[in-house]
Design an enzyme around this catalytic site. Structure first.
Site, PDB file in Angstrom:
ATOM      1  N   ASP A 165       0.825  -1.219   0.000  1.00 36.66           N
ATOM      2  CA  ASP A 165       0.000   0.000   0.000  1.00 36.66           C
ATOM      3  C   ASP A 165       0.858   1.267   0.000  1.00 36.66           C
ATOM      4  O   ASP A 165       1.973   1.272   0.512  1.00 36.66           O
ATOM      5  CB  ASP A 165      -0.897  -0.026   1.249  1.00 36.66           C
ATOM      6  CG  ASP A 165      -2.070   0.929   1.130  1.00 36.66           C
ATOM      7  OD1 ASP A 165      -2.384   1.365  -0.007  1.00 36.66           O
ATOM      8  OD2 ASP A 165      -2.678   1.253   2.167  1.00 36.66           O
ATOM      9  N   GLY A 166       0.296   2.332  -0.562  1.00 35.57           N
ATOM     10  CA  GLY A 166       0.952   3.637  -0.508  1.00 35.57           C
ATOM     11  C   GLY A 166       1.476   4.142  -1.848  1.00 35.57           C
ATOM     12  O   GLY A 166       2.109   5.190  -1.916  1.00 35.57           O
TER      13      GLY A 166
ATOM     14  N   GLY B 273      -0.190   5.400  -4.378  1.00 36.30           N
ATOM     15  CA  GLY B 273      -0.840   6.654  -4.775  1.00 36.30           C
ATOM     16  C   GLY B 273      -0.240   7.845  -4.037  1.00 36.30           C
ATOM     17  O   GLY B 273       0.058   8.884  -4.647  1.00 36.30           O
ATOM     18  N   ARG B 274      -0.051   7.680  -2.729  1.00 35.24           N
ATOM     19  CA  ARG B 274       0.522   8.787  -1.937  1.00 35.24           C
ATOM     20  C   ARG B 274       1.962   9.080  -2.350  1.00 35.24           C
ATOM     21  O   ARG B 274       2.391  10.223  -2.382  1.00 35.24           O
ATOM     22  CB  ARG B 274       0.450   8.445  -0.430  1.00 35.24           C
ATOM     23  CG  ARG B 274      -0.908   8.773   0.175  1.00 35.24           C
ATOM     24  CD  ARG B 274      -1.113   8.067   1.479  1.00 35.24           C
ATOM     25  NE  ARG B 274      -1.468   6.664   1.262  1.00 35.24           N
ATOM     26  CZ  ARG B 274      -1.606   5.770   2.227  1.00 35.24           C
ATOM     27  NH1 ARG B 274      -1.405   6.125   3.484  1.00 35.24           N
ATOM     28  NH2 ARG B 274      -1.952   4.533   1.950  1.00 35.24           N
ATOM     29  N   TRP B 275       2.686   8.037  -2.694  1.00 29.62           N
ATOM     30  CA  TRP B 275       4.077   8.209  -3.151  1.00 29.62           C
ATOM     31  C   TRP B 275       4.090   9.091  -4.406  1.00 29.62           C
ATOM     32  O   TRP B 275       4.896  10.004  -4.532  1.00 29.62           O
ATOM     33  CB  TRP B 275       4.672   6.833  -3.449  1.00 29.62           C
ATOM     34  CG  TRP B 275       6.108   6.824  -3.862  1.00 29.62           C
ATOM     35  CD1 TRP B 275       7.205   6.690  -3.053  1.00 29.62           C
ATOM     36  CD2 TRP B 275       6.619   6.932  -5.208  1.00 29.62           C
ATOM     37  NE1 TRP B 275       8.362   6.719  -3.803  1.00 29.62           N
ATOM     38  CE2 TRP B 275       8.023   6.861  -5.123  1.00 29.62           C
ATOM     39  CE3 TRP B 275       6.023   7.090  -6.462  1.00 29.62           C
ATOM     40  CZ2 TRP B 275       8.851   6.931  -6.253  1.00 29.62           C
ATOM     41  CZ3 TRP B 275       6.846   7.173  -7.586  1.00 29.62           C
ATOM     42  CH2 TRP B 275       8.241   7.087  -7.476  1.00 29.62           C
TER      43      TRP B 275
ATOM     44  N   ARG C  69      -1.120   8.827 -10.250  1.00 29.03           N
ATOM     45  CA  ARG C  69      -1.119   7.639  -9.390  1.00 29.03           C
ATOM     46  C   ARG C  69      -0.489   6.430 -10.089  1.00 29.03           C
ATOM     47  O   ARG C  69       0.158   5.604  -9.456  1.00 29.03           O
ATOM     48  CB  ARG C  69      -2.551   7.298  -8.961  1.00 29.03           C
ATOM     49  CG  ARG C  69      -3.176   8.326  -8.009  1.00 29.03           C
ATOM     50  CD  ARG C  69      -4.607   7.936  -7.651  1.00 29.03           C
ATOM     51  NE  ARG C  69      -4.651   6.628  -7.020  1.00 29.03           N
ATOM     52  CZ  ARG C  69      -4.468   6.415  -5.703  1.00 29.03           C
ATOM     53  NH1 ARG C  69      -4.269   7.425  -4.895  1.00 29.03           N
ATOM     54  NH2 ARG C  69      -4.504   5.185  -5.222  1.00 29.03           N
TER      55      ARG C  69
ATOM     56  N   HIS D  16       2.182   3.234  -9.079  1.00 32.60           N
ATOM     57  CA  HIS D  16       2.027   1.783  -9.271  1.00 32.60           C
ATOM     58  C   HIS D  16       3.217   1.195 -10.027  1.00 32.60           C
ATOM     59  O   HIS D  16       3.657   0.086  -9.736  1.00 32.60           O
ATOM     60  CB  HIS D  16       0.722   1.480 -10.014  1.00 32.60           C
ATOM     61  CG  HIS D  16      -0.504   1.881  -9.237  1.00 32.60           C
ATOM     62  ND1 HIS D  16      -0.674   1.550  -7.914  1.00 32.60           N
ATOM     63  CD2 HIS D  16      -1.597   2.601  -9.581  1.00 32.60           C
ATOM     64  CE1 HIS D  16      -1.828   2.041  -7.480  1.00 32.60           C
ATOM     65  NE2 HIS D  16      -2.403   2.689  -8.473  1.00 32.60           N
TER      66      HIS D  16
ATOM     67  N   ASN E  71     -10.881  -2.811  -5.308  1.00 29.30           N
ATOM     68  CA  ASN E  71     -10.090  -1.868  -6.100  1.00 29.30           C
ATOM     69  C   ASN E  71     -10.689  -1.579  -7.482  1.00 29.30           C
ATOM     70  O   ASN E  71     -10.282  -0.624  -8.156  1.00 29.30           O
ATOM     71  CB  ASN E  71      -8.635  -2.347  -6.237  1.00 29.30           C
ATOM     72  CG  ASN E  71      -7.823  -2.204  -4.963  1.00 29.30           C
ATOM     73  OD1 ASN E  71      -6.918  -2.996  -4.693  1.00 29.30           O
ATOM     74  ND2 ASN E  71      -8.112  -1.192  -4.151  1.00 29.30           N
ATOM     75  N   TRP E  72     -11.701  -2.355  -7.910  1.00 24.73           N
ATOM     76  CA  TRP E  72     -12.390  -2.048  -9.185  1.00 24.73           C
ATOM     77  C   TRP E  72     -13.108  -0.711  -9.086  1.00 24.73           C
ATOM     78  O   TRP E  72     -13.505  -0.137 -10.105  1.00 24.73           O
ATOM     79  CB  TRP E  72     -13.409  -3.141  -9.531  1.00 24.73           C
ATOM     80  CG  TRP E  72     -12.819  -4.498  -9.743  1.00 24.73           C
ATOM     81  CD1 TRP E  72     -12.910  -5.555  -8.884  1.00 24.73           C
ATOM     82  CD2 TRP E  72     -12.058  -4.961 -10.867  1.00 24.73           C
ATOM     83  NE1 TRP E  72     -12.247  -6.644  -9.403  1.00 24.73           N
ATOM     84  CE2 TRP E  72     -11.722  -6.314 -10.618  1.00 24.73           C
ATOM     85  CE3 TRP E  72     -11.622  -4.370 -12.066  1.00 24.73           C
ATOM     86  CZ2 TRP E  72     -10.972  -7.082 -11.511  1.00 24.73           C
ATOM     87  CZ3 TRP E  72     -10.884  -5.125 -12.953  1.00 24.73           C
ATOM     88  CH2 TRP E  72     -10.566  -6.464 -12.672  1.00 24.73           C
TER      89      TRP E  72
ATOM     90  N   SER F   9      -8.167  -4.287   5.348  1.00 25.45           N
ATOM     91  CA  SER F   9      -8.675  -4.075   3.984  1.00 25.45           C
ATOM     92  C   SER F   9      -9.005  -5.408   3.295  1.00 25.45           C
ATOM     93  O   SER F   9      -8.694  -5.603   2.120  1.00 25.45           O
ATOM     94  CB  SER F   9      -7.698  -3.250   3.146  1.00 25.45           C
ATOM     95  OG  SER F   9      -7.501  -1.985   3.727  1.00 25.45           O
TER      96      SER F   9
HETATM   97  C1  IPE Z   1      -5.470  -2.703   0.030  1.00 20.07           C
HETATM   98  O1  IPE Z   1      -5.162  -1.372  -0.143  1.00 20.07           O
HETATM   99  C2  IPE Z   1      -5.390  -3.428  -1.277  1.00 20.07           C
HETATM  100  C3  IPE Z   1      -4.057  -3.544  -1.844  1.00 20.07           C
HETATM  101  C4  IPE Z   1      -2.935  -3.076  -1.370  1.00 20.07           C
HETATM  102  C5  IPE Z   1      -4.014  -4.277  -3.075  1.00 20.07           C
HETATM  103  P1  IPE Z   1      -6.276  -0.258  -0.387  1.00 20.07           P
HETATM  104  O2  IPE Z   1      -5.534   1.001  -0.608  1.00 20.07           O
HETATM  105  O3  IPE Z   1      -7.208  -0.701  -1.440  1.00 20.07           O
HETATM  106  O4  IPE Z   1      -7.039  -0.243   1.008  1.00 20.07           O
HETATM  107  P2  IPE Z   1      -7.924   0.886   1.670  1.00 20.07           P
HETATM  108  O5  IPE Z   1      -8.924   1.317   0.638  1.00 20.07           O
HETATM  109  O6  IPE Z   1      -7.010   1.997   2.051  1.00 20.07           O
HETATM  110  O7  IPE Z   1      -8.531   0.224   2.860  1.00 20.07           O
HETATM  111  C1  IPE Z   2      -1.657   0.163  -3.298  1.00 24.06           C
HETATM  112  O1  IPE Z   2      -1.413   1.516  -3.315  1.00 24.06           O
HETATM  113  C2  IPE Z   2      -1.880  -0.415  -4.668  1.00 24.06           C
HETATM  114  C3  IPE Z   2      -3.234  -0.922  -4.893  1.00 24.06           C
HETATM  115  C4  IPE Z   2      -4.233  -0.870  -4.071  1.00 24.06           C
HETATM  116  C5  IPE Z   2      -3.468  -1.552  -6.180  1.00 24.06           C
HETATM  117  P1  IPE Z   2      -2.599   2.557  -3.328  1.00 24.06           P
HETATM  118  O2  IPE Z   2      -2.924   2.864  -4.734  1.00 24.06           O
HETATM  119  O3  IPE Z   2      -3.725   2.100  -2.477  1.00 24.06           O
HETATM  120  O4  IPE Z   2      -1.891   3.808  -2.665  1.00 24.06           O
HETATM  121  P2  IPE Z   2      -2.552   4.862  -1.692  1.00 24.06           P
HETATM  122  O5  IPE Z   2      -3.093   4.088  -0.521  1.00 24.06           O
HETATM  123  O6  IPE Z   2      -3.608   5.570  -2.454  1.00 24.06           O
HETATM  124  O7  IPE Z   2      -1.407   5.745  -1.299  1.00 24.06           O
HETATM  125 MG    MG Z   3      -4.145   2.359  -0.503  1.00 26.38          MG
END
Ligand code: IPE
Ligand code: IPE
Ligand code: MG
Length: 248
Positions: free
Chosen positions: A28-29, A31-33, A41, A45, A76-77, A204
């Site tokens: 996770d993270g 998007g924030r990165w 975003r 990835h 995530n969809w 999650s």
């Molecule tokens: C969990 O992360 C799913 C994956 C890392 C693949 P999310 O970013 O989807 O979780 P939430 O929405 O913050 O709970």
């Molecule tokens: C995890 O990173 C990747 C997936 C869920 C596919 P995020 O995309 O959830 O990153 P944040 O949580 O928005 O930073």
């Molecule tokens: Mg996330």
């Protein structure tokens, strides 16, 4: 009188600890990165996919037996189409590459989740990766794609209910082992350690049944910044935990 100072605890290294058999990582993270850098975003990835490659190799090298990585959840969809498409492209790149790059490798690739939701092309790549790697003897890599712990339990309940309805099993014989045997992870040990980078304190929907007694290590680093030393830190933190499994 002499004053005895308490010695600081010596820093442990991987050589001093017993490794968990099964590690789960919620990657996770991303998007924030990307946001921190003013990037889309999808760039997060792409960077996260590189970290994934590095950490898979590292875990295999240090002797982890099972590694389960959460790559895409059933929820995530809900993300914008362009983000989902970017993720699908990254999955395709990795699975194509894994078919040749891992030829001489020992990693067993296994998918957990409902693969029917993916394109035929991805579906085929998943099947081919499992087929080509199934007789290897190294680390088992579970890729959680379109995975949800609740969906997994629903699918297990359906299978068990169908067997009960056809008379193949008696409902009174349903026990915890039978449920475990109908999950995507059947035959594998439960995760000992689950690592969640990016600081979020929630599951999650990851490995809900299997994580009943997993140790959680939440880390402040964003997944694309996650390094081998962060893996070591999580493993050392795990080794210091006192697991009681309800006993004393
Ligand atoms: C969990 O992360 C799913 C994956 C890392 C693949 P999310 O970013 O989807 O979780 P939430 O929405 O913050 O709970
Ligand atoms: C995890 O990173 C990747 C997936 C869920 C596919 P995020 O995309 O959830 O990153 P944040 O949580 O928005 O930073
Ligand atoms: Mg996330």
């Amino acid at each position: 009188m002499a004053i005895f100072k308490k010695k600081p605890e010596p820093e442990l290294s991987l050589a001093d600890i017993i490794l968990p058999e099964h590690v789960g990582i919620i990657m996770d993270g991303n998007g924030r990165w990307a946001k921190k850098r003013g990037l889309p975003r999808s760039a997060g990835h792409t960077a996260g996919a590189q970290t994934f490659r590095k950490i898979v190799r590292y875990c295999s090298n240090i002797g982890i037996k099972y590694l389960t990585v959460y790559a895409f959840s059933t929820e995530n969809w809900r993300r914008p189409n362009d983000e989902v498409s970017a993720l699908m492209r990254l999955f395709k790149d990795y699975l194509t590459e894994a078919l040749s790059d891992f030829k001489d490798d020992s990693i067993v690739i296994h998918f957990i989740g409902d693969r029917n939701a993916f394109s035929d092309e991805l579906h085929e790549l998943m099947d081919d990766n499992e087929e080509i790697s199934k007789d290897r003897d190294g680390m088992v890599l579970n890729l959680a794609m379109n995975y949800g712990g609740r969906a997994e339990l629903v699918s297990a309940v359906r299978e068990i209910a169908a067997k009960a309805a056809s008379g193949e099993l008696d409902p009174s014989s349903i026990d915890e082992q039978m449920i475990s045997d109908h999950l995507y992870t059947k035959g594998q040990p439960d995760p000992d350690l689950i690592i969640r980078p990016s600081g979020e304190n929630r599951t999650s929907n990851f490995l809900l049944w299997q994580s009943a007694y997993a140790e959680y290590v939440i880390m402040d680093v964003l997944w694309p910044d996650f390094k081998e030393k962060d893996m070591d830190a999580a493993l050392i933190e795990y080794a210091k935990r006192n697991r009681r499994f309800g006993g004393v």
